[in-house]
Design a protein around this motif. Structure first.
Motif, PDB file in Angstrom:
ATOM      1  N   ARG A  13      -0.562  -4.459  11.384  1.00 64.94           N
ATOM      2  CA  ARG A  13      -1.060  -4.120  10.041  1.00 64.94           C
ATOM      3  C   ARG A  13      -2.291  -3.212  10.113  1.00 64.94           C
ATOM      4  N   ALA A  15      -5.227  -3.779   9.222  1.00 65.80           N
ATOM      5  CA  ALA A  15      -6.424  -4.516   9.664  1.00 65.80           C
ATOM      6  C   ALA A  15      -6.545  -4.517  11.182  1.00 65.80           C
ATOM      7  N   THR A 163     -10.243 -12.418   8.928  1.00 60.73           N
ATOM      8  CA  THR A 163     -10.759 -11.073   9.226  1.00 60.73           C
ATOM      9  C   THR A 163      -9.903  -9.969   8.629  1.00 60.73           C
ATOM     10  N   ASP A 164      -8.738 -10.300   8.072  1.00 57.61           N
ATOM     11  CA  ASP A 164      -7.827  -9.288   7.529  1.00 57.61           C
ATOM     12  C   ASP A 164      -8.063  -9.115   6.029  1.00 57.61           C
ATOM     13  N   PRO A 165      -8.680  -7.989   5.611  1.00 55.51           N
ATOM     14  CA  PRO A 165      -8.978  -7.801   4.188  1.00 55.51           C
ATOM     15  C   PRO A 165      -7.747  -7.641   3.306  1.00 55.51           C
ATOM     16  N   HIS A 170      -8.733 -13.666   3.546  1.00 53.81           N
ATOM     17  CA  HIS A 170      -9.908 -12.876   3.895  1.00 53.81           C
ATOM     18  C   HIS A 170     -11.209 -13.496   3.401  1.00 53.81           C
TER      19      HIS A 170
END
Length: 189
Positions: A13, A15, A163-165, A170
């Protein structure tokens, strides 16, 4: 540092690419193999179903093939959730590994696994449905028995892949704290 960064069950992805860019900006060389051959998923269930279809042996084979051209360089293995479990497995089998950075995940440890003071840092939510307290306690003791030098950082109230916006998990504050500590860890290797 030379870093091999593995994606989660969501696939490669944006991210993951952004994390690699962040590491590159800090002076590291980073590779992000696409173990799902271009497939990404919107839900963890879709990703897990695809992963199950590939199978653990095939997924590990893909990871080993991705690492092979670079392993002589002395890699830091890193990954997100599923990718962290792959990174852990590979690092524990590579006597040239320089470090192990685990984000949101761990894996079973082979009984005969042995390393010489491998620096390991884990960042995980608290609580985390995939990394329970009991599991993490046992995992820590097993990793120490292998000879690893382990640090665990917990982030209260954050979601699993915080950590993945691009995901509902998130948590911007926890993510920034994680990257600050992780970059310091990498600089110390």
């Amino acid at each position: 540092m030379n870093i091999m960064l593995f994606h989660s069950t969501y696939g490669l992805r944006p991210a993951v690419r952004a994390a690699a860019d962040r590491l590159r900006a800090a002076g590291h060389e980073v590779w992000t193999p696409d173990l799902f051959e271009g497939r990404t998923f919107e839900t963890v269930e879709e990703g897990m179903a695809f992963n199950d279809g590939i199978g653990k042996v095939e997924l590990l084979k893909r990871a080993v093939l991705a690492v092979a051209p670079y392993s002589d360089r002395g890699l830091v293995y890193a990954g997100f959730s599923l990718g962290a479990s792959l990174a852990q497995t590979l690092a524990l089998g590579d006597d040239k590994a320089r470090g192990l950075l685990l984000l949101h995940g761990t894996s079973d440890i082979a009984e005969n696994a042995s390393v010489e003071e491998l620096p390991v840092q884990l960042h995980v939510a608290e609580p985390d449905q995939f990394e329970t307290d009991d599991w993490l306690g046992a995992w820590y003791l097993q990793m120490r028995r292998t000879g690893a030098d382990v640090e665990i950082y917990r982030y209260a109230g954050a979601g699993h892949l915080y950590t993945d916006p691009g995901l509902p998990d998130h948590d911007a504050e926890a993510a920034e704290a994680t990257w600050k500590v992780a970059l310091g860890f990498l600089d110390s290797l």
